[in-house]
Design an enzyme around this catalytic site. Structure first.
Site, PDB file in Angstrom:
ATOM      1  N   HIS A 102       0.879  -0.576  -0.391  1.00 12.28           N
ATOM      2  CA  HIS A 102      -0.013  -0.064   0.012  1.00 12.28           C
ATOM      3  C   HIS A 102       1.106   1.225   0.492  1.00 12.28           C
ATOM      4  CE1 HIS A 102      -2.605   2.899   1.444  1.00 12.28           C
ATOM      5  NE2 HIS A 102      -3.958   2.081   0.643  1.00 12.28           N
ATOM      6  N   GLU A 151      -4.099   2.265  -7.006  1.00 16.38           N
ATOM      7  CA  GLU A 151      -4.224   3.279  -6.134  1.00 16.38           C
ATOM      8  C   GLU A 151      -3.417   4.170  -6.524  1.00 16.38           C
ATOM      9  OE1 GLU A 151      -6.255   2.069  -2.606  1.00 16.38           O
ATOM     10  OE2 GLU A 151      -4.236   1.599  -2.247  1.00 16.38           O
TER      11      GLU A 151
HETATM   12  P1  PGA Z   1      -9.866   6.018   0.356  1.00 19.70           P
HETATM   13  O1  PGA Z   1      -8.683   4.595   0.073  1.00 19.70           O
HETATM   14  O2  PGA Z   1     -11.355   4.905  -0.531  1.00 19.70           O
HETATM   15  O3  PGA Z   1     -10.192   6.662   1.430  1.00 19.70           O
HETATM   16  O4  PGA Z   1      -9.423   6.919  -0.850  1.00 19.70           O
HETATM   17  C1  PGA Z   1      -7.917   3.678  -0.471  1.00 19.70           C
HETATM   18  C2  PGA Z   1      -6.983   2.983   0.014  1.00 19.70           C
HETATM   19  O5  PGA Z   1      -5.895   3.722   0.425  1.00 19.70           O
HETATM   20  O6  PGA Z   1      -6.591   1.615  -0.201  1.00 19.70           O
END
Ligand code: PGA
Length: 225
Positions: A102, A151
């Site tokens: 992440h 992401e």
């Molecule tokens: P968010 O986070 O939905 O608050 O943007 C997603 C993540 O960090 O996995």
């Protein structure tokens, strides 16, 4: 199958988690269509709490058959003298999935591609399913990974979800392993989920903010039906 993965990060305390579990399980148990979808794994629901709550959450979601547990990270180390580490071997008793790479771990915990490679290896050794998060094409698509979450950093926690075209463009740019699931994460909520799903190109979502409230997560889950 569509993945719906809740990443609670370090946001909820013990009493908030207890309340979340009561509210969410009640809402789903009163919603036959959603309950069926979770049970049949048309929606693969995965909840990723912080480590101290794994046992409690695992126990509480037993009323949602086939709902799964995930960890937010895993140690790159195997058992040994590593104070504070939580190994894949420990986690396998609580979770089937583990989030790896992440961007918050890369940024705040200095996780490198080498560490991520070790975390993946440790997960496979214990038969855990890793969900590899990448920020874009600059991050390594490690071999054999079957679950990839794209992401974009600017979309995480900002309320500014990435537009569909840019997500599809990234999917095209990446050489995804065959049969890999392509998951999107970054400010996903009930209002924008359908846009991604309707493209037929997105296999689910990794959800932070919208997963921390039971009601908003339930509303989002219904979009996957
Ligand atoms: P968010 O986070 O939905 O608050 O943007 C997603 C993540 O960090 O996995």
């Amino acid at each position: 199958m569509k993945y719906l993965i809740a990443n609670w990060k370090a946001e909820l305390n013990s009493s908030q988690i207890t309340e979340w579990l009561t509210t969410f399980t009640t809402l789903v148990n009163n919603d036959g269509a959603l309950l069926n979808a979770i049970h049949s794994e048309a929606i693969k629901l995965v909840i990723c709490p912080p480590y101290p709550y794994l046992h409690h959450v695992k126990d509480a979601i037993k009323s949602l058959p086939q709902a799964a547990m995930g960890a937010q990270s895993v140690s790159p180390k195997a058992a040994g003298k590593y104070t504070g580490e939580v190994t894949a071997e420990m986690l396998k008793h609580f979770v089937q999935y583990v989030i790896i790479g992440h961007s918050e771990r890369r940024n705040y915990n200095g996780e490198t591609e080498e560490m991520i490679a070790e975390e993946l290896k440790r997960s496979y050794e214990q038969y855990l399913h890793p969900l590899l998060c990448i920020r874009g094409a600059e991050d390594t698509l490690h071999e054999h990974v079957k679950l990839i979450a794209y992401e974009p950093v600017a979309a995480i926690g900002s309320g500014q979800n990435a537009d569909l075209a840019s997500v599809l463009e990234m999917k095209k740019q990446l050489t995804l392993p065959t049969e890999a699931a392509f998951i999107y994460g970054g400010s996903v909520d009930a209002a924008n989920a359908k846009m991604y799903l309707n493209s037929g190109e997105i296999d689910g979502f990794l959800v932070g903010s919208a997963s921390t409230k039971a009601e908003t997560f339930y509303e989002l889950a219904k979009q996957l039906l």
